[in-house]
Scaffold this motif. Structure first.
Motif, short mmCIF file in Angstrom:
data_model
loop_
_atom_site.label_atom_id
_atom_site.label_comp_id
_atom_site.label_asym_id
_atom_site.label_seq_id
_atom_site.Cartn_x
_atom_site.Cartn_y
_atom_site.Cartn_z
N PRO A 98 0.14 -67.22 -33.63
CA PRO A 98 -0.68 -66.03 -32.85
C PRO A 98 0.21 -65.86 -31.71
O PRO A 98 0.54 -67.00 -30.90
CB PRO A 98 -1.99 -66.72 -32.63
CG PRO A 98 -2.53 -67.43 -33.67
CD PRO A 98 -1.11 -68.36 -33.99
N HIS A 99 0.39 -64.74 -31.38
CA HIS A 99 0.97 -64.61 -29.83
C HIS A 99 0.28 -63.34 -29.16
O HIS A 99 0.78 -62.83 -28.27
CB HIS A 99 2.52 -63.97 -30.07
CG HIS A 99 2.75 -62.77 -31.00
ND1 HIS A 99 2.76 -61.37 -30.50
CD2 HIS A 99 2.90 -62.83 -32.36
CE1 HIS A 99 3.08 -60.91 -31.41
NE2 HIS A 99 3.00 -61.52 -32.70
N VAL A 100 -0.91 -62.96 -29.45
CA VAL A 100 -1.73 -62.05 -28.66
C VAL A 100 -3.24 -62.51 -28.85
O VAL A 100 -3.84 -63.03 -30.00
CB VAL A 100 -1.64 -60.73 -29.28
CG1 VAL A 100 -2.85 -59.87 -28.50
CG2 VAL A 100 -0.27 -59.98 -29.18
N VAL A 101 -3.83 -62.87 -27.49
CA VAL A 101 -5.17 -63.10 -27.53
C VAL A 101 -5.88 -62.10 -26.66
O VAL A 101 -5.51 -61.94 -25.50
CB VAL A 101 -5.64 -64.58 -27.02
CG1 VAL A 101 -5.01 -65.35 -27.97
CG2 VAL A 101 -4.82 -64.93 -25.79
N SER A 102 -7.06 -61.63 -27.08
CA SER A 102 -7.97 -60.43 -26.33
C SER A 102 -7.04 -59.52 -25.78
O SER A 102 -6.89 -59.09 -24.54
CB SER A 102 -8.58 -61.39 -25.15
OG SER A 102 -9.55 -62.03 -25.73
N ASN A 103 -6.00 -59.02 -26.35
CA ASN A 103 -4.93 -57.96 -26.16
C ASN A 103 -4.13 -58.57 -25.01
O ASN A 103 -3.23 -57.80 -24.41
CB ASN A 103 -5.64 -56.59 -25.65
CG ASN A 103 -6.56 -56.12 -26.71
OD1 ASN A 103 -6.08 -56.08 -27.87
ND2 ASN A 103 -7.89 -55.59 -26.44
N GLN A 104 -4.01 -59.76 -24.74
CA GLN A 104 -2.82 -60.09 -24.02
C GLN A 104 -2.04 -61.24 -24.70
O GLN A 104 -2.41 -61.75 -25.64
CB GLN A 104 -3.62 -61.08 -22.67
CG GLN A 104 -4.46 -60.23 -21.65
CD GLN A 104 -4.79 -60.95 -20.42
OE1 GLN A 104 -3.80 -61.98 -20.25
NE2 GLN A 104 -5.76 -60.52 -19.81
#
Length: 274
Positions: free
Chosen positions: A103-109
């Motif tokens: 994964p490289h995005v969490v909560s659009n960040q």
């Protein structure tokens, strides 16, 4: 982490996306509170007592932001790596949205400030992803050799409502959604038994509605050869406050209900064993 029952039935409950033990070398640019939101918190605790019913419990201690056990090992965005991968890649729509194997995005960040090195990516596979799946496969093989059949329940949690970008945003999801990849990863009897048990306990149940099942059941489910895998998605509002991420007063009741479910699956499995 694995817990074994005293008298094991050919049943495994695995929890692949609830780990919170970060490797010392793991570095992220996103704040920890946002990273934690990607974890299916407390699912391992809700199912921990399935061993009392005769089922094996397997838990991935590492967070899915390190590597996601519920994604295919080729589900990598080549643009997030700093070099050429050694095998052909097959990035899915989830990966394009930042939620793939790495994964490289969490909560659009952005999770990381830069690209992953090839060494880092290979370490995540060899030290975490592959050993976990190999252990799950080993347990299922042993169950099949002993009983002639193996049953695998892959345990997850889902948000109470879909994200704002979804067509059904704001509509509360069912309490439980069962996924057999549209009838391809387990026999119908397992789905029916799990659904019936949950409904008797007062829960609403859907099948292949919100999540049809991802890599864990695809990889290990092979009903023609007596390996049956079913994904169970539990609505987080049943046992926790999604904003504060604290367990609710209903937590212990849900945990008890999951042990009842395990007994149902164990009874079903033993009735199908040789």
């Amino acid at each position: 982490m694995r817990r074994d029952p005293a008298d094991a039935a050919p049943v495994v409950f695995d929890v692949p996306r609830s780990g919170a033990e970060y490797p010392r070398w793991f570095a992220a640019s996103a704040p920890l509170d946002l990273i934690q939101k990607s974890i299916s918190s407390y699912v391992e605790a809700l199912y921990r007592d399935v061993t009392d019913a005769g089922a094996t419990w397997l838990y991935a201690c590492f967070p899915n932001v390190v590597v996601d056990p519920n994604r295919h090992e080729a589900d990598i965005d080549p643009d997030q790596l700093n070099g050429m991968w050694h095998e052909e890649l097959n990035p899915s729509e989830k990966t394009k949205a930042g939620m793939g194997l790495f994964p490289h995005v969490v909560s659009n960040q952005a999770l990381h400030a830069g690209k992953l090195t090839l060494e880092d990516a290979r370490r995540r596979l060899s030290e975490y992803y592959l050993p976990y799946h190999e252990e799950l496969a080993r347990i299922l093989r042993m169950a099949k050799e002993s009983a002639g059949v193996a049953y695998h329940l892959s345990c997850h949690s889902m948000g109470a409502t879909p994200p704002a970008t979804a067509k059904d945003a704001g509509v509360r999801r069912s309490d439980f959604d069962l996924g057999d990849r549209n009838g391809t990863t387990c026999e119908p009897g397992l789905v029916d038994s799990v659904a019936a048990c949950l409904r008797r306990q007062g829960y609403t149940v859907t099948v292949n509605k919100h999540f049809v099942g991802a890599e864990a059941v695809r990889r290990h489910g092979d009903p023609r050869n007596s390996f049956h895998s079913l994904q169970i998605e539990m609505n987080r509002s049943l046992y926790m406050n999604e904003k504060t991420r604290e367990v609710s007063e209903n937590f212990q009741q849900v945990k008890s209900d999951m042990t009842v479910l395990a007994r149902e699956v164990v009874d079903y499995a033993r009735s199908r064993s040789r």
